[in-house]
Write a protein that holds these residues in place. Structure first.
Motif, PDB file in Angstrom:
ATOM      1  N   VAL A 532       0.838  -1.194   0.000  1.00  0.00           N
ATOM      2  CA  VAL A 532       0.000   0.000   0.000  1.00  0.00           C
ATOM      3  C   VAL A 532       0.878   1.251   0.000  1.00  0.00           C
ATOM      4  CG1 VAL A 532      -1.888   1.202   1.160  1.00  0.00           C
ATOM      5  CG2 VAL A 532      -1.662  -1.292   1.380  1.00  0.00           C
ATOM      6  N   SER A 533       0.505   2.228  -0.811  1.00  0.00           N
ATOM      7  CA  SER A 533       1.123   3.549  -0.753  1.00  0.00           C
ATOM      8  C   SER A 533       0.033   4.601  -0.908  1.00  0.00           C
ATOM      9  CB  SER A 533       2.201   3.703  -1.829  1.00  0.00           C
ATOM     10  OG  SER A 533       1.648   3.508  -3.122  1.00  0.00           O
ATOM     11  N   LEU A 534       0.299   5.807  -0.460  1.00  0.00           N
ATOM     12  CA  LEU A 534      -0.689   6.882  -0.453  1.00  0.00           C
ATOM     13  C   LEU A 534      -0.130   8.113  -1.164  1.00  0.00           C
ATOM     14  CD1 LEU A 534      -1.929   6.638   3.255  1.00  0.00           C
ATOM     15  CD2 LEU A 534      -2.972   5.626   1.222  1.00  0.00           C
ATOM     16  N   ALA A 535      -1.008   8.863  -1.824  1.00  0.00           N
ATOM     17  CA  ALA A 535      -0.649  10.125  -2.469  1.00  0.00           C
ATOM     18  C   ALA A 535      -1.757  11.130  -2.197  1.00  0.00           C
ATOM     19  CB  ALA A 535      -0.447   9.943  -3.967  1.00  0.00           C
ATOM     20  N   ALA A 536      -1.375  12.408  -1.993  1.00  0.00           N
ATOM     21  CA  ALA A 536      -2.331  13.459  -1.645  1.00  0.00           C
ATOM     22  C   ALA A 536      -2.493  14.428  -2.818  1.00  0.00           C
ATOM     23  CB  ALA A 536      -1.866  14.200  -0.399  1.00  0.00           C
ATOM     24  N   ASN A 598      -0.180  19.332  11.863  1.00  0.00           N
ATOM     25  CA  ASN A 598      -0.112  18.209  10.936  1.00  0.00           C
ATOM     26  C   ASN A 598      -1.410  17.425  10.938  1.00  0.00           C
ATOM     27  OD1 ASN A 598       2.543  18.809  10.279  1.00  0.00           O
ATOM     28  ND2 ASN A 598       3.394  17.420  11.825  1.00  0.00           N
ATOM     29  N   VAL A 599      -1.739  16.832   9.807  1.00  0.00           N
ATOM     30  CA  VAL A 599      -2.871  15.919   9.667  1.00  0.00           C
ATOM     31  C   VAL A 599      -2.316  14.575   9.195  1.00  0.00           C
ATOM     32  CG1 VAL A 599      -4.964  15.377   8.392  1.00  0.00           C
ATOM     33  CG2 VAL A 599      -4.563  17.712   9.170  1.00  0.00           C
ATOM     34  N   THR A 600      -2.716  13.514   9.888  1.00  0.00           N
ATOM     35  CA  THR A 600      -2.247  12.172   9.516  1.00  0.00           C
ATOM     36  C   THR A 600      -3.431  11.317   9.086  1.00  0.00           C
ATOM     37  OG1 THR A 600      -0.409  12.300  11.081  1.00  0.00           O
ATOM     38  CG2 THR A 600      -1.010  10.108  10.279  1.00  0.00           C
ATOM     39  N   VAL A 601      -3.311  10.691   7.936  1.00  0.00           N
ATOM     40  CA  VAL A 601      -4.334   9.780   7.417  1.00  0.00           C
ATOM     41  C   VAL A 601      -3.779   8.355   7.489  1.00  0.00           C
ATOM     42  CG1 VAL A 601      -5.743   9.118   5.434  1.00  0.00           C
ATOM     43  CG2 VAL A 601      -5.275  11.540   5.900  1.00  0.00           C
ATOM     44  N   ASN A 611      -5.929 -17.073   4.100  1.00  0.00           N
ATOM     45  CA  ASN A 611      -5.406 -16.562   5.359  1.00  0.00           C
ATOM     46  C   ASN A 611      -5.223 -15.061   5.173  1.00  0.00           C
ATOM     47  OD1 ASN A 611      -4.922 -19.195   6.678  1.00  0.00           O
ATOM     48  ND2 ASN A 611      -3.593 -19.453   4.902  1.00  0.00           N
ATOM     49  N   GLN A 612      -6.204 -14.295   5.630  1.00  0.00           N
ATOM     50  CA  GLN A 612      -6.262 -12.880   5.298  1.00  0.00           C
ATOM     51  C   GLN A 612      -5.058 -12.129   5.859  1.00  0.00           C
ATOM     52  OE1 GLN A 612     -10.242 -12.399   6.892  1.00  0.00           O
ATOM     53  NE2 GLN A 612     -10.962 -11.859   4.869  1.00  0.00           N
ATOM     54  N   LEU A 613      -4.534 -11.217   5.035  1.00  0.00           N
ATOM     55  CA  LEU A 613      -3.370 -10.433   5.412  1.00  0.00           C
ATOM     56  C   LEU A 613      -3.675  -8.954   5.238  1.00  0.00           C
ATOM     57  CD1 LEU A 613      -0.556 -12.569   3.735  1.00  0.00           C
ATOM     58  CD2 LEU A 613      -1.247 -12.570   6.127  1.00  0.00           C
ATOM     59  N   THR A 614      -2.908  -8.132   5.947  1.00  0.00           N
ATOM     60  CA  THR A 614      -3.136  -6.694   5.965  1.00  0.00           C
ATOM     61  C   THR A 614      -1.886  -5.950   5.526  1.00  0.00           C
ATOM     62  OG1 THR A 614      -4.731  -6.868   7.769  1.00  0.00           O
ATOM     63  CG2 THR A 614      -3.724  -4.721   7.422  1.00  0.00           C
ATOM     64  N   GLY A 615      -2.083  -4.925   4.695  1.00  0.00           N
ATOM     65  CA  GLY A 615      -1.051  -3.951   4.408  1.00  0.00           C
ATOM     66  C   GLY A 615      -1.504  -2.602   4.930  1.00  0.00           C
ATOM     67  N   SER A 616      -0.594  -1.785   5.435  1.00  0.00           N
ATOM     68  CA  SER A 616      -0.962  -0.517   6.056  1.00  0.00           C
ATOM     69  C   SER A 616      -0.058   0.600   5.557  1.00  0.00           C
ATOM     70  CB  SER A 616      -0.864  -0.609   7.579  1.00  0.00           C
ATOM     71  OG  SER A 616      -1.738  -1.577   8.085  1.00  0.00           O
ATOM     72  N   ALA A 617      -0.585   1.805   5.594  1.00  0.00           N
ATOM     73  CA  ALA A 617       0.211   2.971   5.239  1.00  0.00           C
ATOM     74  C   ALA A 617      -0.334   4.186   5.965  1.00  0.00           C
ATOM     75  CB  ALA A 617       0.196   3.203   3.726  1.00  0.00           C
ATOM     76  N   THR A 618       0.525   5.160   6.219  1.00  0.00           N
ATOM     77  CA  THR A 618       0.085   6.453   6.756  1.00  0.00           C
ATOM     78  C   THR A 618       0.743   7.565   5.942  1.00  0.00           C
ATOM     79  OG1 THR A 618       1.898   6.638   8.354  1.00  0.00           O
ATOM     80  CG2 THR A 618      -0.087   5.486   9.082  1.00  0.00           C
ATOM     81  N   ILE A 619       0.084   8.700   5.897  1.00  0.00           N
ATOM     82  CA  ILE A 619       0.665   9.887   5.268  1.00  0.00           C
ATOM     83  C   ILE A 619       0.377  11.074   6.172  1.00  0.00           C
ATOM     84  CG2 ILE A 619      -1.396  10.265   3.833  1.00  0.00           C
ATOM     85  CD1 ILE A 619       0.496  11.407   1.685  1.00  0.00           C
ATOM     86  N   THR A 620       1.398  11.856   6.466  1.00  0.00           N
ATOM     87  CA  THR A 620       1.255  13.032   7.323  1.00  0.00           C
ATOM     88  C   THR A 620       1.524  14.283   6.497  1.00  0.00           C
ATOM     89  OG1 THR A 620       1.906  11.791   9.289  1.00  0.00           O
ATOM     90  CG2 THR A 620       2.081  14.195   9.400  1.00  0.00           C
TER      91      THR A 620
END
Length: 656
Positions: A532-536, A598-601, A611-620
């Motif tokens: 996972v990656s995030l863009a604003a 700052n705002v963090t999402v 077997n369920q797996l999770t990916g995580s990301a944050t952007i500040t």
């Protein structure tokens, strides 16, 4: 609380595929009535008022090895570094950092010890309210405590032999997690239930004050009947589900309490952590009652009233005047008497004779010199009777009984199983032994369903260390009257691999694997965590800071998954602006009322693999006003943190 099971299993079933009634998403906003029932009566409770674990209620599950966790579960409640401590009215399950050659895992070296209790075969419940009062005392990373339940036919320690041969998460081995928490994401906890056929869901209630709340006592409870499952914290409903169309969760379940270290959900362990303690005030089960208005299930709740003393409370007893000492069912009514002997003969075998070494069967030629009643000083009475013109062995008054091959010893090392058909109206225990000279003998405990023929193929490997090249006796121990037929060693049908994945059908837990998919040793497709990656974006431009005057901010998620067929559930949240939100692939918010700072999402992406797996990301993102931009020469603050981790539960050996 794996690939062929388990914590029993414990990957979050994040995509609710059943009808869900979500009462609230934030614990801070809960104000819902606790129970839809008129009241509750205690059917079972352990308040931990003694000085030791009450082993009549609990077993220490020392052979659990799931989810890549790093602890060794023990039964130690006496040493200086004990993992269980009952004192001052509570149970403490203590995980400790210490090297150990783990006895329950064939002396595998581990660097942590911990405790895992379950009530299997000792306290099992079908429907009602299950409640515990718990706190967890350590906030460093890497811990994973839980209060959860499993259906009682799961193939997990202790194995009683009462049909507990089902692998997680199939019906009979399903799971419900009342409360599980992991320190690396401690501001909320997890409620979860899952089984086969998409019958499950996950919800993560938030703690009002964040992870520090877990260090205070809270009550966590489950209310459960054939139509609904509801989860509670401190007597408030956090989420409810309609399971009226779900065929699972209709069998008795037992309770588990444990502290895991590391693993798929526990994650990285804080190097400063050396001890972690879960403290439990009580665990209780209650049944619905019209006799009171109690909403909780604890030490102050009235015990069940049972006037006819049959074990079924008055409020649930459909036969309130059952005679003393009569067997009753779950409604309090007398159990219908079973026939004393089989009315039909055993099933007819279908294996070709070339695949069989027969000891007793009308369908095959039995080996020479066999003696069905050698004189071993037993009290069992042996006879051969006819049932529908079929010869059947009858053991009356069984204590133990041998079958001797004489000098005709059998090399069965090329065989796969020992097959037998058996029937009893009154046996409560049956064990079968295969014996080689020495004697070397190993028992196998048979599940008993009274009043019906049962067929079983016992893998010969289960009789180790018996020498399969030189077997010369069988022995049966137990009680009651037992009927036997079709005793033979057999080669199972030729190995088949229907889906062409390289794993034989007999060992394939996923029989319809797509062609070309990467698989594990159980024939199940290997699941990879999504990346996972995030863009604003703001005002049509990619940004690394926010201007409150330029309108809507859009955060786009880019999700890459090696398992191309996986679907994903996205869980968005933003701090400090807005509560939890679920949108498909982007998150939008209006920044007009944001203060400087700052705002963090945050984003968690959970796939729907086996077997369920999770990916995580944050952007500040920094919030920068126009004046700040000019005075700072256009300098902006931007922080992008990408956190990827997997949460899949592999219940190799389910259960967590």
């Amino acid at each position: 609380m794996t690939p062929k099971h388990n914590r029993a299993t414990r990957a979050p079933s994040a995509i609710p595929l059943i009808k869900a009634i979500q009462i609230s998403t934030l614990a801070a906003s809960l104000s819902v009535s606790a129970s839809a029932n008129a009241g509750w009566e205690v059917q079972w409770i352990d308040a931990f008022n003694g000085t030791s674990v009450d082993w009549s209620n609990w077993s220490a599950q020392t052979q659990a090895n799931y989810n890549n966790e790093i602890q060794c579960y023990t039964d130690d409640e006496t040493s200086v570094n004990k993992n269980y401590d009952v004192s001052a009215g509570t149970l403490k399950i203590i995980a400790r950092k210490q090297d150990i050659a783990c006895p329950g895992l064939n002396n595998e070296q581990r660097e942590w010890t911990s405790g895992r209790l379950n009530s299997k075969d000792k306290a099992e419940f079908l429907y009602g309210r299950v409640e515990a009062r718990i706190r967890f005392l350590d906030l460093q990373g890497g811990t994973w405590p839980a209060f959860w339940m499993l259906e009682n036919r799961i193939s997990e320690q202790p194995i009683k032999g009462d049909d507990d041969i089902v692998h997680w998460p199939n019906p009979g081995a399903g799971e419900i997690d009342v409360w599980e928490w992991f320190s690396n994401n401690g501001d909320s906890y997890i409620t979860n239930f899952f089984n086969t056929n998409g019958c499950g869901a996950e919800h993560r209630p938030a703690y009002p004050n964040g992870k520090i709340d877990v260090t205070d006592f809270h009550t966590y409870a489950l209310e459960w009947d054939e139509d609904n499952i509801s989860f509670f914290m401190d007597d408030d409903v956090v989420v409810s589900y309609d399971v009226s169309t779900c065929p699972q969760y209709e069998e008795p379940m037992f309770v588990l309490l444990n502290v895991a270290i590391g693993g798929n959900l526990g994650g990285a362990v804080d190097p400063q952590l050396s001890k972690a303690t879960m403290e439990v005030d009580y665990v209780a089960h209650c049944v619905a009652s019209d006799a009171n208005n109690e909403t909780a299930c604890n030490e102050s709740t009235p015990f069940i009233i049972d006037d006819d003393n049959d074990g079924i409370g008055n409020s649930n007893d459909l036969c309130p005047n059952t005679p003393a000492n009569v067997a009753v069912d779950e409604t309090g009514c007398e159990v219908v008497e079973l026939p004393n002997e089989p009315e039909q003969s055993a099933p007819t075998p279908t294996l070709p004779s070339a695949n069989v070494i027969s000891l007793f069967s009308d369908e095959y030629t039995n080996i020479d010199e066999i003696d069905y009643n050698p004189n071993w000083g037993q009290s069992t009475q042996v006879s051969v009777i006819q049932i529908n013109d079929n010869n059947t062995l009858k053991y009356s008054g069984l204590n133990y009984q041998g079958t001797d091959f004489g000098s005709n010893h059998q090399n069965v090392s090329d065989m796969d199983v020992l097959h037998l058909d058996y029937w009893s109206a009154d046996a409560s225990e049956i064990n079968v032994y295969l014996i080689s000279p020495g004697p070397v003998e190993t028992p196998y405990s048979l599940p008993v369903k009274k009043g019906q023929w049962q067929s079983i193929d016992i893998p010969l490997t289960d009789f180790a260390p018996v020498d399969l090249t030189d077997t010369f006796q069988l022995k049966v121990t137990g009680n009651g009257t037992l009927y036997l037929d079709n005793l033979y060693f057999a080669i199972e049908s030729e190995d088949q691999d229907t889906d062409g994945d390289g794993v034989n059908d007999d060992n394939d837990y996923c029989p319809n694997t797509p062609i070309g998919a990467a698989i594990d040793e159980q024939g199940c497709e290997i699941n990879y965590a999504p990346e996972v990656s995030l863009a604003a974006f703001q005002a049509g431009q990619a940004v690394n800071s926010i201007d409150p005057l330029k309108g809507t901010v859009t955060i786009e998620a880019i999700v890459v998954d090696k398992n191309e067929q996986d679907r994903h559930q996205l869980y968005w949240s933003i701090d400090p602006y807005a509560p939890h939100s679920n949108e498909v692939n982007e998150y939008r918010f209006e920044p007009g009322n944001l203060a400087d700072g700052n705002v963090t999402v945050f984003l968690d992406v959970i796939d729907d693999g086996k077997n369920q797996l999770t990916g995580s990301a944050t952007i500040t993102l920094a919030v920068v006003t126009p004046d700040e931009k000019s005075s700072s020469g256009g300098a902006m603050v931007y922080l992008l943190t990408l956190i990827l981790f997997g949460v899949g539960r592999k219940n190799f050996n389910f259960k967590r």
